[in-house]
Design a protein around this motif. Structure first.
Motif, mmCIF file in Angstrom:
data_model
loop_
_atom_site.group_PDB
_atom_site.id
_atom_site.type_symbol
_atom_site.label_atom_id
_atom_site.label_comp_id
_atom_site.label_asym_id
_atom_site.label_seq_id
_atom_site.Cartn_x
_atom_site.Cartn_y
_atom_site.Cartn_z
ATOM 1 N N ASP A 100 37.520 55.990 37.546
ATOM 2 C CA ASP A 100 36.368 55.358 38.194
ATOM 3 C C ASP A 100 36.492 55.476 39.710
ATOM 4 O O ASP A 100 37.543 55.169 40.280
ATOM 5 C CB ASP A 100 36.285 53.881 37.796
ATOM 6 C CG ASP A 100 35.099 53.184 38.434
ATOM 7 O OD1 ASP A 100 33.955 53.525 38.086
ATOM 8 O OD2 ASP A 100 35.315 52.305 39.303
ATOM 9 N N VAL A 109 37.921 53.330 46.215
ATOM 10 C CA VAL A 109 38.898 52.883 45.218
ATOM 11 C C VAL A 109 38.802 53.764 43.980
ATOM 12 O O VAL A 109 37.731 53.912 43.391
ATOM 13 C CB VAL A 109 38.670 51.407 44.829
ATOM 14 C CG1 VAL A 109 39.727 50.973 43.805
ATOM 15 C CG2 VAL A 109 38.723 50.512 46.055
ATOM 16 N N ASN A 111 40.197 54.031 40.253
ATOM 17 C CA ASN A 111 40.843 53.239 39.206
ATOM 18 C C ASN A 111 41.269 54.169 38.082
ATOM 19 O O ASN A 111 40.425 54.757 37.399
ATOM 20 C CB ASN A 111 39.879 52.164 38.696
ATOM 21 C CG ASN A 111 40.543 51.208 37.704
ATOM 22 O OD1 ASN A 111 41.429 51.581 36.954
ATOM 23 N ND2 ASN A 111 40.086 49.967 37.701
ATOM 24 N N PRO A 113 42.892 54.089 34.623
ATOM 25 C CA PRO A 113 43.330 53.214 33.536
ATOM 26 C C PRO A 113 44.533 53.775 32.801
ATOM 27 O O PRO A 113 44.756 54.991 32.774
ATOM 28 C CB PRO A 113 42.097 53.164 32.624
ATOM 29 C CG PRO A 113 41.369 54.438 32.896
ATOM 30 C CD PRO A 113 41.596 54.730 34.347
ATOM 31 N N GLN A 211 42.028 46.741 30.619
ATOM 32 C CA GLN A 211 41.493 46.934 31.970
ATOM 33 C C GLN A 211 42.541 46.612 33.036
ATOM 34 O O GLN A 211 42.569 47.240 34.098
ATOM 35 C CB GLN A 211 40.269 46.040 32.178
ATOM 36 C CG GLN A 211 39.050 46.443 31.366
ATOM 37 C CD GLN A 211 37.860 45.547 31.676
ATOM 38 O OE1 GLN A 211 37.398 45.470 32.813
ATOM 39 N NE2 GLN A 211 37.373 44.851 30.659
ATOM 40 N N ARG A 214 46.603 49.428 34.868
ATOM 41 C CA ARG A 214 45.951 50.467 35.671
ATOM 42 C C ARG A 214 46.783 50.793 36.902
ATOM 43 O O ARG A 214 47.666 50.028 37.292
ATOM 44 C CB ARG A 214 44.568 49.988 36.119
ATOM 45 C CG ARG A 214 44.645 48.855 37.142
ATOM 46 C CD ARG A 214 43.387 48.016 37.228
ATOM 47 N NE ARG A 214 43.427 47.111 38.385
ATOM 48 C CZ ARG A 214 44.025 45.923 38.370
ATOM 49 N NH1 ARG A 214 44.679 45.487 37.318
ATOM 50 N NH2 ARG A 214 43.988 45.159 39.464
ATOM 51 N N GLU A 216 45.661 51.790 40.850
ATOM 52 C CA GLU A 216 44.542 51.926 41.779
ATOM 53 C C GLU A 216 44.995 52.692 43.012
ATOM 54 O O GLU A 216 46.018 52.358 43.621
ATOM 55 C CB GLU A 216 44.010 50.555 42.198
ATOM 56 C CG GLU A 216 43.305 49.800 41.085
ATOM 57 C CD GLU A 216 42.780 48.448 41.526
ATOM 58 O OE1 GLU A 216 41.982 47.861 40.781
ATOM 59 O OE2 GLU A 216 43.175 47.979 42.610
ATOM 60 N N THR A 218 43.621 53.409 46.628
ATOM 61 C CA THR A 218 42.607 53.038 47.619
ATOM 62 C C THR A 218 42.758 53.929 48.840
ATOM 63 O O THR A 218 43.854 54.037 49.408
ATOM 64 C CB THR A 218 42.752 51.558 48.029
ATOM 65 O OG1 THR A 218 42.620 50.741 46.866
ATOM 66 C CG2 THR A 218 41.652 51.174 49.027
#
Length: 225
Positions: A100, A109, A111, A113, A211, A214, A216, A218
């Motif tokens: 994502d 960002v 993401n 998973p 969810q 994950r 991330e 950034t």
């Protein structure tokens, strides 16, 4: 964070990055071949040395490292335009991948998973994760004024200590792979594991826990000040 806790966290990330540098050896398939012992050792050494650049110290030190390397800071309208182009390229490259891509002000960002990055309880990247990280690294390499914040997260299953260690290893694995496949400098990276402390969904359900598991990434612009 107290000095003692900071030193413990830093020590944990040193181990995580060293392990991450070795984690991919012999574990890749297809176009991402396993690293030789020489390459693995060099990457592990680079990961350890990168801590001198401030991986656990936050964005300010990463900014100073880039500026010290002669990378100019962005200002004014140039910031938004720079991030717009980067966001468009990432969305194009990652469409349908399961990664994502979202925008939060002047930051982007990504993401990733657990379903597409790691097996349960593992810090070894899946082949599909290597493919997507290769694309991400290829885009970021075109934008030298971007700081890369990599954060590992878990659900609340298991002990907090186990979750913290796993999140650190996973963040370190992603950082090491971006450095190897994308040629990205560790000095641009801020790498941390947060365990179960930053959920984005309810840990009371399997869907929520999925969810929360994950990594991330950034992306932040190098700005003045």
């Amino acid at each position: 964070m107290t000095r003692k806790k900071h030193l413990l966290a830093t020590s944990g990330l040193i181990v995580a990055l060293a392990v991450a540098g070795c984690a991919q050896q012999g574990g890749s398939t297809g176009g991402s071949a396993g690293m030789s012992k020489t390459t693995t050792g060099a990457l592990a050494g680079a990961a350890l040395g990168a801590l001198a650049g401030g991986l656990t110290q936050g964005h300010d030190k990463a900014k100073r490292a880039l500026i010290g390397a002669g990378i100019g800071a962005l200002a004014g309208a140039a910031v938004g335009n720079y991030m717009d182009k980067q966001e468009q390229q990432l969305k194009s490259q990652l469409a349908g991948s399961g990664v994502d891509v979202s925008r939060n002000g002047d930051s982007i960002v990504l993401n990733l998973p657990e379903a597409i990055t790691f097996d349960v309880g593992s810090a070894k990247l899946k082949p599909e994760a290597q493919e997507q990280l290769g694309k991400i690294g290829g885009v970021i390499k075109e934008y030298p004024q971007t700081i890369i914040d990599i954060a590992g997260h878990t659900d609340s299953t298991g002990s907090p200590e186990t979750n913290m260690a796993l999140s650190q290893k996973r963040a370190g694995t992603v950082a090491a792979y971006l450095a190897r496949s994308g040629g990205l400098d560790f000095k641009r990276m801020v790498v941390n594991g947060y365990g179960e402390s930053r959920p984005i969904a309810d840990n009371g359900s399997e869907a929520g826990r999925a969810q929360n598991r994950r990594v991330e990434i950034t992306l932040l612009p190098l700005t003045q000040g």
